[in-house]
Design a protein around this motif. Structure first.
Motif, PDB file in Angstrom:
ATOM      1  N   LYS A  95       0.776  -1.344   0.005  1.00  0.00           N
ATOM      2  CA  LYS A  95      -0.034  -0.056  -0.195  1.00  0.00           C
ATOM      3  C   LYS A  95       0.846   1.253   0.082  1.00  0.00           C
ATOM      4  O   LYS A  95       0.448   2.352   0.834  1.00  0.00           O
ATOM      5  CB  LYS A  95      -0.964   0.157   1.184  1.00  0.00           C
ATOM      6  N   THR A  96       1.702   1.036  -0.741  1.00  0.00           N
ATOM      7  CA  THR A  96       2.819   2.355  -0.851  1.00  0.00           C
ATOM      8  C   THR A  96       3.038   2.766  -2.277  1.00  0.00           C
ATOM      9  O   THR A  96       4.065   3.474  -2.780  1.00  0.00           O
ATOM     10  CB  THR A  96       4.196   2.243  -0.221  1.00  0.00           C
ATOM     11  N   ASN A  97       2.040   2.212  -3.128  1.00  0.00           N
ATOM     12  CA  ASN A  97       2.308   2.432  -4.712  1.00  0.00           C
ATOM     13  C   ASN A  97       2.401   3.786  -5.071  1.00  0.00           C
ATOM     14  O   ASN A  97       1.755   4.913  -4.485  1.00  0.00           O
ATOM     15  CB  ASN A  97       0.942   1.797  -5.359  1.00  0.00           C
ATOM     16  N   LYS A  98       3.179   4.180  -5.993  1.00  0.00           N
ATOM     17  CA  LYS A  98       3.586   5.449  -6.490  1.00  0.00           C
ATOM     18  C   LYS A  98       2.841   5.419  -8.088  1.00  0.00           C
ATOM     19  O   LYS A  98       3.445   4.753  -8.883  1.00  0.00           O
ATOM     20  CB  LYS A  98       4.887   5.768  -6.794  1.00  0.00           C
ATOM     21  N   GLY A  99       1.915   6.143  -8.289  1.00  0.00           N
ATOM     22  CA  GLY A  99       1.227   6.290  -9.634  1.00  0.00           C
ATOM     23  C   GLY A  99       0.341   7.227  -9.955  1.00  0.00           C
ATOM     24  O   GLY A  99       0.028   7.921  -8.950  1.00  0.00           O
ATOM     25  N   ASN A 100      -0.344   7.409 -11.189  1.00  0.00           N
ATOM     26  CA  ASN A 100      -1.208   8.395 -11.168  1.00  0.00           C
ATOM     27  C   ASN A 100      -2.386   7.718 -12.027  1.00  0.00           C
ATOM     28  O   ASN A 100      -1.717   6.781 -13.055  1.00  0.00           O
ATOM     29  CB  ASN A 100      -0.986   9.543 -11.583  1.00  0.00           C
ATOM     30  N   ASN A 101      -3.651   8.387 -12.475  1.00  0.00           N
ATOM     31  CA  ASN A 101      -4.386   7.916 -13.667  1.00  0.00           C
ATOM     32  C   ASN A 101      -4.925   9.157 -14.027  1.00  0.00           C
ATOM     33  O   ASN A 101      -4.888  10.172 -13.617  1.00  0.00           O
ATOM     34  CB  ASN A 101      -5.541   7.053 -13.083  1.00  0.00           C
ATOM     35  N   ILE A 102      -5.458   8.996 -15.395  1.00  0.00           N
ATOM     36  CA  ILE A 102      -5.955  10.210 -15.920  1.00  0.00           C
ATOM     37  C   ILE A 102      -7.218   9.710 -16.985  1.00  0.00           C
ATOM     38  O   ILE A 102      -7.349   8.498 -17.363  1.00  0.00           O
ATOM     39  CB  ILE A 102      -5.119  10.782 -16.988  1.00  0.00           C
ATOM     40  N   VAL A 103      -8.257  10.499 -17.138  1.00  0.00           N
ATOM     41  CA  VAL A 103      -9.368  10.212 -17.829  1.00  0.00           C
ATOM     42  C   VAL A 103      -9.108  10.628 -19.466  1.00  0.00           C
ATOM     43  O   VAL A 103      -8.697  11.722 -19.699  1.00  0.00           O
ATOM     44  CB  VAL A 103     -10.439  10.555 -17.337  1.00  0.00           C
TER      45      VAL A 103
END
Length: 280
Positions: free
Chosen positions: A183-191
């Motif tokens: 639970k230390t993930n590094k990331g992002n998302n975009i529509v």
């Protein structure tokens, strides 16, 4: 008048002496500036019909779930991976295959295209539907760090998509210190609209100081190397290879089940281009 001139001269002399006594300021260290070569050093334009170029691509094979409880069997069959009409086409099919009920393909450049730093550009159109889990990503080609496996040696996800969340695109990195399992993930998302209707350009820019993920030239996630980072935080200083695949189901892709009515599903890849890093 004489006293004033003498006092002024005295003050000037003292100021000059103090100024000369000051240590010379050291020039500030400059941050290296990076850019990418204008032409690729490694590429596949997928212009020769038939099986993918064996000089550039191998296959990961198997039906064991791949650590994610995936439901596909990865094969090297032309039905699951072939070049046609100028594109690489990876196809996930609903059919008995190995111990699974779906077949698909997972192409890797390991041993044929291994890279440390660079700009990685892939133009692709994604599959669609609940249960699909396509990815364009990278793993370390060696095992120099930690327990010799995942996530110690690192992972870079240039593009991940799950069919139950159609318009959302994901970019991530995984390391020993930063990963979803703890639970230390590094990331992002975009529509992004039209991921399965249109081709989009998925890009990773990797330098000794940062990993940046982009879609259509728009950067939406950057992971920077901090000064105190060691290999558990930053294993991104060794060769990595490319992976192209469609998984079916799994811990993430199958969170809302699998819609069998959607198959077969395809990921079409127009090109893969790798531009080497150069220092300005």
């Amino acid at each position: 008048m004489f006293r004033r001139l003498t006092l002024a001269a005295f003050i000037t002399a003292i100021s000059t002496a103090v100024s000369c006594a000051q240590p010379t300021e050291k020039p500030k260290a400059t941050t290296p500036q990076y850019e990418f070569a204008p032409t690729p050093s490694w590429q596949d334009e997928f212009n020769t019909p038939g099986k993918p170029d064996a000089a550039k691509w191998s296959y990961d094979l198997g039906d064991h779930g791949w650590g994610n409880n995936e439901l596909e069997n990865y094969t090297d069959k032309v039905e699951n991976a072939k070049v046609e009409n100028g594109n690489l086409v990876i196809t996930a099919i609903k059919e008995p295959s190995g111990k699974q009920q779906y077949s698909s393909a997972r192409l890797i450049s390991k041993g044929k295209g291994d890279f440390t730093y660079g700009k990685f550009e892939i133009r692709a159109k994604l599959p669609k539907g609940r249960g699909t889990w396509p990815a364009i990503w990278m793993l370390a080609s060696g095992s120099e760090y930690g327990n010799k496996g995942w996530p110690d040696n690192g992972e870079i996800d240039i593009m991940e998509h799950v069919g139950f969340d159609q318009d959302k695109l994901h970019g991530n990195i995984h390391t020993k210190a930063f990963n979803h399992a703890i639970k230390t993930n590094k990331g992002n998302n975009i529509v992004v609209k039209g991921l399965s209707e249109d081709f989009h350009v998925y890009t990773c820019e990797w330098t000794p100081e940062a990993v940046t993920i982009l879609v259509d030239g728009n950067a939406y996630f950057t992971f920077k190397k901090e000064v105190n980072y060691q290999w558990p935080e930053w294993p991104f200083d060794k060769p990595f290879h490319l992976i192209l695949n469609i998984a079916v189901g799994g811990n993430w892709g199958g969170q809302k089940g699998v819609d069998d009515s959607i198959f077969p599903q395809k990921m079409e890849v127009d090109y893969v281009r790798v531009y080497p890093l150069v220092t300005k």
